[in-house]
Write an enzyme that holds these catalytic residues in place. Structure first.
Site, PDB file in Angstrom:
ATOM      1  N   ALA A  66     -16.375  -3.163  20.917  1.00 44.80           N
ATOM      2  CA  ALA A  66     -16.761  -1.371  21.116  1.00 44.80           C
ATOM      3  C   ALA A  66     -15.766  -0.825  22.351  1.00 44.80           C
ATOM      4  CB  ALA A  66     -17.974  -0.805  21.005  1.00 44.80           C
ATOM      5  N   GLY A 105     -18.743  -5.410  18.298  1.00 44.06           N
ATOM      6  CA  GLY A 105     -17.643  -4.550  17.294  1.00 44.06           C
ATOM      7  C   GLY A 105     -16.744  -5.489  16.509  1.00 44.06           C
ATOM      8  N   GLU A 108     -18.064  -7.969  13.816  1.00 45.74           N
ATOM      9  CA  GLU A 108     -19.051  -6.941  12.996  1.00 45.74           C
ATOM     10  C   GLU A 108     -17.704  -7.246  11.880  1.00 45.74           C
ATOM     11  OE1 GLU A 108     -23.049  -4.938  14.781  1.00 45.74           O
ATOM     12  OE2 GLU A 108     -21.463  -4.902  15.298  1.00 45.74           O
TER      13      GLU A 108
END
Length: 694
Positions: A66, A105, A108
């Site tokens: 992120a 992220g 993910e």
């Protein structure tokens, strides 16, 4: 496309759409990238001519996490959770094509796709706990479903990475590309193969959230994760909360587990530990920036390294360079010292090979880069020479005079002194512009911190070279000025002196250590002294018996190596409070006329930390550290100050500088002006400023 059109692009290979993310340097999931990706997926899914999508990244890596700059702030829509929903709910199958690192992220995001292919060197990880949070976009729920509980806990709690074949074996990816260069072509071929197999729709649009085959209870894995968190991540909240979320993947429906994860993430993100860890993260990167030394300052080539001294520090420094691939020549005055030093290095590498940390072949290769000599002449071709000789100015200057005679022009000459004046050492040469301090921390082949000491006449390119060299050594470098003890040891000396005062006034060494370990330090000041050896710089001939250390040494209590120091030690070097030490402490208090009293844990903590913080402020006043956050980097990486407290300067800011000044004044009234707060600290306290922002 409009939003994020510059960083999310779309092209086609027949019936396959290729969505490319290009957000240098690491394709972080910024607001623009999120918006562009959601728009691209929606657009492609509406195109009936497209039968499959390949999601790939430009540059050196897949999405590597992120945007850390967004942490703790309101996020623009769409959220990362919205992106996951768009990917997982897409009506056209999506193949994530991964190279480089898929972290946080990014991992993910890959798990939200229907299928995954990766290069053989691609690495997958969820390092969020290192920033005081947990995976917040489904990582704690999808990874156990994809790879099983034990693997998920290893990745989420211990920070393990799954690379290439290991990721394939764990079930994280479905296939490996032949190479990084062929990833796009292999991913397209993988997508076409999926389409050619006429799979049922639920297999073609395989959603990790629906996978349950690997969600088997694993009590041993949870026990191991909790033990790891308690020992290696002591005091940190995020690992414990992450474990609870992984448990929810077993106990709750997917949406409930996802809701718990998100709620936990939001709570931790705004908490004090995440704030501190983010400060430490950015401080480490800021430390690499030195005013006046930009990228345009050239660096000197460093290929061959010389070390003067084959003691503990010299051999540790040598191994740091050997590990990084440098040929190293160690020079000593006597054959016995050389043999002992080489033996230490051989023993260390043999132990590492026995434990599987390196292969026996690699141990041999590293030793093959090592040469030893009794002559300074054998350092004539070295690009860098690091002096690690006895800690006296006379010895250091003699070494540098010898190096000045034999070293080639432009070679860097570095001292590993812990306290001495680098300007005086440089003055022993005719080339002070080439002299600097490289203060390694023991054990030098393991500890991450390197204080780069800039003397008055050190050339800018010498500093630039040292900072670049630190990266090759996998060290974290902080540039500091010349002062007794530089930054870290100067502050440490203040703390050690205060710890001794507390013991003479009424505490015992184990009381002081207990309080500081409870605060989050790996060991207390007296445990640290026993580990290092109480006889450093001590000799029976010159001892006056005026300090606790001297009296302990006179009783042959020299630390762990003699099984007795401030503590008594068993064969496993486990320490216990010592009646002998208590006797010595009580006798010295009586001799000095000190009326002993009960000392609270609060006073112990204040008097150990606050004078040290005041010393840090003086260091900033004097310009011996570039910025307050540099001091935090030094203490986190060199002395074990808990990163989740942000370092001593950040801790002071969060505690409140006014409260620290008041406490220092209170102690000064009782114990003397040594507790006085420096002007900078008083000014910042009055203005509401912050030490860590300087």
């Amino acid at each position: 496309m409009t939003a994020g059109a510059d960083i999310v692009t779309l092209d086609h290979e027949g019936e396959i759409a290729i969505v490319t993310l290009d957000n240098p340097p690491v394709n972080a999931t910024s607001a623009a990238l999120r918006a562009g990706l959601v728009e691209a997926i929606g657009r492609v899914c509406a195109d009936e001519a497209v039968r499959a999508i390949v999601l790939i990244c430009a540059g050196r890596t897949f999405v590597a996490g992120a945007d850390v700059n967004e942490f703790g702030k309101p996020r623009a829509e769409p959220s990362l959770q919205d992106v996951m929903a768009a990917l997982e709910g897409a009506t056209t199958p999506i193949v994530a094509a991964v190279h480089g690192t898929a972290l946080g992220g990014g991992f993910e995001l890959a798990m939200a796709c229907h299928h995954r292919i990766a290069t053989p060197k691609a690495a997958f990880g969820l390092p969020e706990v290192s920033l005081g949070v947990i995976p917040g976009a489904g990582g704690t729920q999808r990874l156990p479903r994809l790879a099983g509980v034990a693997t998920a806990l290893g990745v989420i709690v211990e920070g393990k990475r799954l690379v290439g074949a290991a990721a394939l074996e764990a079930g994280v990816v479905d296939a490996l590309a032949a190479s990084e260069e062929s990833l796009r072509a292999d991913a397209i071929a993988f997508a076409r193969d999926l389409l050619a197999r006429n799979l049922p729709r639920e297999r073609l649009l395989r959603r990790v959230r629906d996978e349950t085959g690997k969600l088997a209870p694993d009590p041993a894995a949870f026990e191991a994760a909790r033990a790891y968190a308690a020992k290696r991540l002591r005091g940190q909240v995020a690992p414990v909360r992450a474990i609870a979320c992984v448990e929810a993947a077993l106990d709750r429906p997917f949406e409930e587990g996802l809701a718990l994860e998100r709620e936990t993430f939001r709570e931790l993100e705004t908490g004090p530990q995440s704030k501190a860890l983010r400060h430490a993260f950015f401080a480490e990167r800021e430390a690499a920036k030195i005013p006046g030394i930009g990228k345009d300052v050239p660096t000197r080539p460093i290929e061959r390294v010389g070390i003067v001294g084959a003691g503990t520090m010299g051999t540790g420094i040598a191994m740091a360079f050997l590990d990084a691939g440098f040929p190293v020549t160690i020079v000593e005055a006597k054959d016995e010292a050389l043999a002992r030093g080489r033996g230490m290095i051989e023993k260390t590498y043999a132990g590492a090979a026995d434990k599987g940390r390196i292969s026996r072949r690699e141990a041999e290769v590293r030793l093959g880069r090592l040469a030893t000599s009794l002559s300074y002449d054998d350092l004539a071709d070295a690009d860098l020479v690091v002096e690690a000789a006895f800690e006296t100015m006379e010895v250091k200057q003699a070494v540098f005079q010898a190096l000045d005679r034999v070293a080639k022009p432009g070679a860097l000459l570095a001292t590993n002194t812990s306290y001495l004046d680098v300007d005086e050492i440089a003055a022993a040469t005719a080339r002070p512009q080439d002299v600097l301090g490289l203060h390694f921390f023991s054990p030098a082949n393991i500890m991450k911190l390197l204080e780069v000491v800039r003397a008055e006449k050190t050339a800018p390119d010498a500093i630039a070279t040292a900072m670049a060299l630190a990266k090759r050594l996998r060290k974290i470098a902080v540039c500091v000025g010349v002062a007794h003890g530089f930054v870290g040891n100067r502050m440490l000396a203040r703390r050690q002196a205060e710890a001794t005062n507390l013991v003479l006034e009424g505490a015992m060494p184990w009381d002081v250590d207990r309080v500081l370990v409870a605060f989050g330090l790996p060991m207390g000041p007296f445990q640290m002294s026993d580990l290092a050896g109480l006889d450093l710089g001590w000799s029976r001939e010159t001892s006056k018996g005026e300090t606790l250390k001297e009296r302990l040494c006179e009783r042959d209590r020299r630390g762990q190596k003699t099984k007795a120091g401030f503590y008594d030690y068993d064969d496993a070097r486990k320490g216990s409070p010592s009646a002998v030490t208590e006797e010595i402490v009580l006798a010295m208090s009586a001799e000095k006329g000190i009326a002993r009293r009960a000392i609270s844990d609060e006073e112990i903590l204040e008097r150990c930390l606050y004078p040290m913080i005041a010393e840090g402020a003086r260091i900033l006043e004097e310009g011996k550290a570039i910025r307050g956050s540099d001091i935090d980097v030094v203490w986190i990486n060199g002395y074990g100050f808990p990163a989740w407290r942000g370092g001593p300067m950040f801790f002071a800011d969060e505690t409140g500088l006014a409260a620290i000044v008041d406490a220092l004044d209170r102690h000064a009234a009782t114990h003397g002006e040594a507790y006085g707060a420096p002007a900078l600290l008083r000014r910042l306290a009055a203005e509401g400023g912050r030490l860590s922002d300087i």
